[in-house]
Design an enzyme around this catalytic site. Structure first.
Site, short mmCIF file in Angstrom:
data_model
loop_
_atom_site.label_atom_id
_atom_site.label_comp_id
_atom_site.label_asym_id
_atom_site.label_seq_id
_atom_site.Cartn_x
_atom_site.Cartn_y
_atom_site.Cartn_z
CG ASP A 158 -8.33 2.10 3.56
OD1 ASP A 158 -7.70 2.22 4.63
OD2 ASP A 158 -7.78 2.02 2.45
NE ARG A 192 -2.74 -0.11 3.43
CZ ARG A 192 -3.86 0.61 3.47
NH1 ARG A 192 -4.88 0.26 2.71
NH2 ARG A 192 -3.96 1.66 4.26
CD GLU A 241 -2.22 5.99 16.78
OE1 GLU A 241 -1.92 5.26 15.81
OE2 GLU A 241 -3.03 6.94 16.70
NE ARG A 266 0.63 9.55 -4.80
CZ ARG A 266 0.10 9.82 -3.61
NH1 ARG A 266 0.51 10.87 -2.93
NH2 ARG A 266 -0.85 9.06 -3.12
NE ARG A 291 1.38 -4.76 17.41
CZ ARG A 291 2.22 -4.83 18.44
NH1 ARG A 291 2.34 -5.95 19.13
NH2 ARG A 291 2.91 -3.77 18.80
CE1 TYR A 324 -5.81 -0.86 8.35
CE2 TYR A 324 -6.39 -0.52 6.04
CZ TYR A 324 -6.03 -0.02 7.28
OH TYR A 324 -5.93 1.34 7.45
NE ARG A 344 -1.34 7.58 13.91
CZ ARG A 344 -2.28 7.44 12.98
NH1 ARG A 344 -2.06 7.89 11.75
NH2 ARG A 344 -3.44 6.86 13.25
#
Length: 381
Positions: free
Chosen positions: A365, A179, A315, A183, A258, A363, A289
């Site tokens: 989104d 994922r 986190e 770019r 997790r 998983y 983060r």
């Protein structure tokens, strides 16, 4: 309590989508959630005028116009663009990996210059695999080296990923890193999606609007398993969005997840880090983060006024212990095989549909959750 057409266990996005679509078809629905609120992990709570993402940051993004049109029935979205920053021992880099990242690392300016360095880094990785007699990457480390090369892997992937998953990168499956956006443009938008934003007023308001139909009853603070046998009789069909192994009393063993631990801090200053998300990619920093919630809405309240204080969240990724929330399925071979055994059992439960990240042990989104829920709703309603 009367008979319902559907009992939906879990008031997150999957459950709220099914409930909304069922009520739209004239069905009577009961939504039950053990937490004291709706929204699941996208739950937001207003503190000091800031919509705090209580279970971690969620940025809605999709290429699916049907999903985008669906969520816009329940909320107006702002123009937030996810542009996280990587902090490696005080060095700051753009995420996703783009021309700003490559310029800082290698001094390159044009896409052709960046491509030349990337090709050289990738060629070294290919050569190493061939020397080892390997045709396809066997783990996340090898996959990352093929995608981005060793320097970026060592600085911006390895430490963060090993903290996130609690194991070395060479023990993680390669698909996790596929994922990764790379770019050759000066574009700091992490998500290469047509539609993106944050619901104005927070996700809780959006989900509450999804569940506002007169055909839907909502019961929060109510654990389905406190009286499973009685709750099973409340409806003709059950849509269960909790952990599939929990539903079956872990009869085949527990699936691994997790989890996350959050440390929140209210600061009497207008800005702490100047960005919504900063990832700490070195192994030594214990958190993965820091989220500064006000920047998801540009530091403004709903009237457009600057918010004088700020709230940050550190986190930490942790193994799932008793009582902690399951966040990320550990989709390695062992756990996927165990899930497939639970799936075989679940297919015998003709009255129950298992859905969502926990019910399907995968998983998702947010847009994928809604799309999957809508497809399933079309089958069972």
């Amino acid at each position: 309590m009367g008979k319902y057409d559907f009992l939906v266990v879990g008031a997150g996005l999957y459950g709220a989508t099914v409930a909304n679509l069922a009520a739209e078809k004239g069905k009577k629905v009961l939504v039950m959630d053990k937490r004291p609120h709706v929204g699941g992990n996208v739950y937001t709570e207003k503190q000091e005028g800031i919509n705090v993402h209580v279970y971690g940051a969620h940025i809605f993004h999709t290429n699916n116009k049907k999903v985008w049109d669906f969520v816009n029935k329940f909320a107006s979205f702002n123009r937030f663009t996810n542009s996280p920053i990587a902090n490696y021992k005080g060095e700051l880099y753009s995420l996703p990996f783009n021309m700003y990242t490559f310029n800082k690392l290698w001094g390159v300016v044009t896409p052709d210059e960046a491509r030349e360095v990337l090709d050289r880094e990738r060629a070294e990785a290919v050569s190493s695999l061939k020397t080892a007699g390997v045709d396809e990457p066997r783990n996340l480390e090898e996959q990352a080296l093929l995608l981005i090369g060793r320097e970026i892997y060592e600085k911006l992937i390895k430490g963060y990923t090993e903290k996130q998953w609690g194991r070395p990168c060479n023990e993680l499956p390669p698909f996790i890193i596929k994922r990764l956006p790379v770019r050759l443009t000066y574009d700091n938008n992490y998500f290469n999606a047509l539609y993106q934003g944050i619901p104005i007023g927070g996700y809780t308001r959006m989900v509450s609007n999804m569940l506002a139909s007169p055909g839907i009853d909502v019961k929060t603070g109510c654990d389905f398993f406190d009286d499973k046998a009685a709750n099973m009789k409340l409806a003709e069909h059950i849509v269960y969005t909790g952990a599939i192994d929990t539903y079956f009393d872990n009869c085949l063993g527990a699936l691994e997840y997790r989890s996350l631990r959050f440390e929140n801090e209210l600061l009497d200053i207008p800005s702490f880090q100047g960005n919504a998300a900063v990832n700490y990619t070195d192994a030594e920093t214990p958190w993965t983060r820091i989220i500064e919630h006000k920047w998801f809405e540009f530091g403004k309240d709903e009237d457009g006024n600057d918010i004088p204080k700020t709230i940050i969240t550190r986190e930490y990724s942790i193994s799932r212990e008793a009582g902690s929330e399951p966040f990320y399925p550990v989709n390695d071979e062992k756990n996927n095989n165990l899930y497939n055994e639970y799936k075989k059992i679940s297919e015998k439960e003709t009255k129950v549909t298992f859905g969502g990240r926990l019910g399907q042990y995968r998983y998702y989104d947010m847009d994928q959750v809604i799309e999957a829920a809508a497809c399933k709703a079309a089958e069972i309603i």
